[in-house]
Design a protein around this motif. Structure first.
Motif, PDB file in Angstrom:
ATOM      1  N   ALA B 107      14.345  31.020  -7.902  1.00 12.18           N
ATOM      2  CA  ALA B 107      15.560  31.270  -8.688  1.00 12.18           C
ATOM      3  C   ALA B 107      16.572  32.082  -7.891  1.00 12.18           C
ATOM      4  O   ALA B 107      17.759  31.745  -7.847  1.00 12.18           O
ATOM      5  CB  ALA B 107      15.201  31.982  -9.993  1.00 12.18           C
ATOM      6  N   ALA B 108      16.101  33.137  -7.240  1.00 18.83           N
ATOM      7  CA  ALA B 108      17.021  34.011  -6.502  1.00 18.83           C
ATOM      8  C   ALA B 108      17.652  33.266  -5.323  1.00 18.83           C
ATOM      9  O   ALA B 108      18.843  33.432  -5.029  1.00 18.83           O
ATOM     10  CB  ALA B 108      16.292  35.253  -6.021  1.00 18.83           C
ATOM     11  N   CYS B 109      16.872  32.417  -4.655  1.00 22.22           N
ATOM     12  CA  CYS B 109      17.384  31.657  -3.512  1.00 22.22           C
ATOM     13  C   CYS B 109      18.494  30.707  -3.969  1.00 22.22           C
ATOM     14  O   CYS B 109      19.560  30.628  -3.351  1.00 22.22           O
ATOM     15  CB  CYS B 109      16.251  30.883  -2.848  1.00 22.22           C
ATOM     16  N   GLU B 110      18.232  30.019  -5.079  1.00 24.67           N
ATOM     17  CA  GLU B 110      19.235  29.083  -5.588  1.00 24.67           C
ATOM     18  C   GLU B 110      20.487  29.819  -6.065  1.00 24.67           C
ATOM     19  O   GLU B 110      21.618  29.372  -5.843  1.00 24.67           O
ATOM     20  CB  GLU B 110      18.627  28.262  -6.734  1.00 24.67           C
ATOM     21  N   PHE B 111      20.286  30.975  -6.699  1.00 29.26           N
ATOM     22  CA  PHE B 111      21.398  31.805  -7.157  1.00 29.26           C
ATOM     23  C   PHE B 111      22.288  32.198  -5.977  1.00 29.26           C
ATOM     24  O   PHE B 111      23.509  32.058  -6.020  1.00 29.26           O
ATOM     25  CB  PHE B 111      20.839  33.056  -7.848  1.00 29.26           C
ATOM     26  N   VAL B 112      21.684  32.694  -4.909  1.00 23.24           N
ATOM     27  CA  VAL B 112      22.468  33.148  -3.749  1.00 23.24           C
ATOM     28  C   VAL B 112      23.239  31.982  -3.146  1.00 23.24           C
ATOM     29  O   VAL B 112      24.435  32.097  -2.822  1.00 23.24           O
ATOM     30  CB  VAL B 112      21.570  33.836  -2.697  1.00 23.24           C
ATOM     31  N   MET B 113      22.596  30.822  -3.014  1.00 26.97           N
ATOM     32  CA  MET B 113      23.307  29.653  -2.470  1.00 26.97           C
ATOM     33  C   MET B 113      24.486  29.267  -3.362  1.00 26.97           C
ATOM     34  O   MET B 113      25.588  29.017  -2.870  1.00 26.97           O
ATOM     35  CB  MET B 113      22.357  28.459  -2.349  1.00 26.97           C
ATOM     36  N   ASP B 114      24.243  29.196  -4.670  1.00 27.88           N
ATOM     37  CA  ASP B 114      25.321  28.803  -5.588  1.00 27.88           C
ATOM     38  C   ASP B 114      26.472  29.803  -5.547  1.00 27.88           C
ATOM     39  O   ASP B 114      27.646  29.420  -5.590  1.00 27.88           O
ATOM     40  CB  ASP B 114      24.787  28.695  -7.025  1.00 27.88           C
ATOM     41  N   GLN B 115      26.152  31.086  -5.471  1.00 27.06           N
ATOM     42  CA  GLN B 115      27.199  32.102  -5.460  1.00 27.06           C
ATOM     43  C   GLN B 115      27.978  32.079  -4.150  1.00 27.06           C
ATOM     44  O   GLN B 115      29.198  32.204  -4.144  1.00 27.06           O
ATOM     45  CB  GLN B 115      26.591  33.503  -5.670  1.00 27.06           C
TER      46      GLN B 115
END
Lengths: 85, 149
Positions: B107-115
């Motif tokens: 979740a955190a990895c995807e969050f950082v990429m999206d942001q």
């Protein structure tokens, strides 16, 4: 009020400079007012900063809203929506 | 936490090793590497030029990583974004997250990429066969970013 202005990416190419130091009238006291002030230069400025252009503004390297206040010696950057990643 | 904006290539293996060794509690490391594609639709792409806003780029990426740390129970995070002239197949971006269990790291990895796609001041210009074109922000990237609200 003295400001340092910076331009990036497609906007930098459109206006032909990457930065400038500018003294603006006291009435130019928000990010949005500064954008309007620069548009009034006409030509490429009116086009590149026109109301339909999705331009982003940062004040002192933080994303800003048009209503955000400017302070003396601020660094104000104008640029298109970002495309990193 | 490790955040870097740099022209030179990165060693994803070394970054992963750093995340693995961040704590004895690490049970999962999730990573993402973004690469330069050699085509845009049917058109060949020979290079990608990445312009950025020095200083602000680093701080904006640090801020996104801090948000991820505040939101998920993660043990460590590393994010590297390259700028300058890149060729097809070269790496552009690395995001890696270490956590006790995999769900938080995913979740955190995807969050950082999206942001970072919508919030760090980097712009891409593609060199195609006869023209160089500034890429436009994608609506799908904005949607990906807003789903985390």
């Amino acid at each position: 009020m003295k400001l340092r202005l910076r331009y990036f990416a497609a906007l930098r190419e459109a206006v032909g400079i990457s930065e400038e130091t500018l003294i603006v009238p006291a009435a130019v006291c928000t990010a949005g007012a500064l954008r309007t002030y620069l548009q009034a230069r006409g030509g490429v400025w009116a086009d590149a900063l026109g109301p339909t252009r999705p331009i982003r503004i940062a004040i002192n390297q933080r994303m800003a809203q048009p209503s955000d206040a400017l302070e003396a010696d601020a660094e104000v950057a104008f640029f298109p929506p970002v495309t990193g990643g | 936490m490790y955040v870097s904006i740099q022209e030179e290539d990165f060693d994803a293996g070394k970054l992963m090793a750093g995340l693995r060794q961040s704590s004895g509690c690490v049970g999962a490391v999730v990573s993402m590497v973004g690469l330069v594609r050699d085509t845009h639709g049917a058109e060949p792409v020979s290079a990608l030029m990445l312009e950025h806003y020095p200083g602000m780029t680093q701080r904006a990426l640090e801020s996104i990583c801090e948000q991820a740390r505040a939101r998920w129970a993660i043990l460590d995070i590393a994010a590297v974004h390259r700028v300058g002239l890149l060729r097809p197949s070269e790496a552009i971006v690395f995001v890696g997250v270490a956590s006790v269990h995999r769900a938080q790291a995913f979740a955190a990895c995807e969050f950082v990429m999206d942001q970072l796609k919508t919030n760090i001041p980097i712009w891409k210009k593609e060199q195609r066969a006869h023209t160089a074109v500034w890429l436009e922000a994608q609506g799908s990237d904005l949607e990906a970013q807003t789903r985390w609200r």
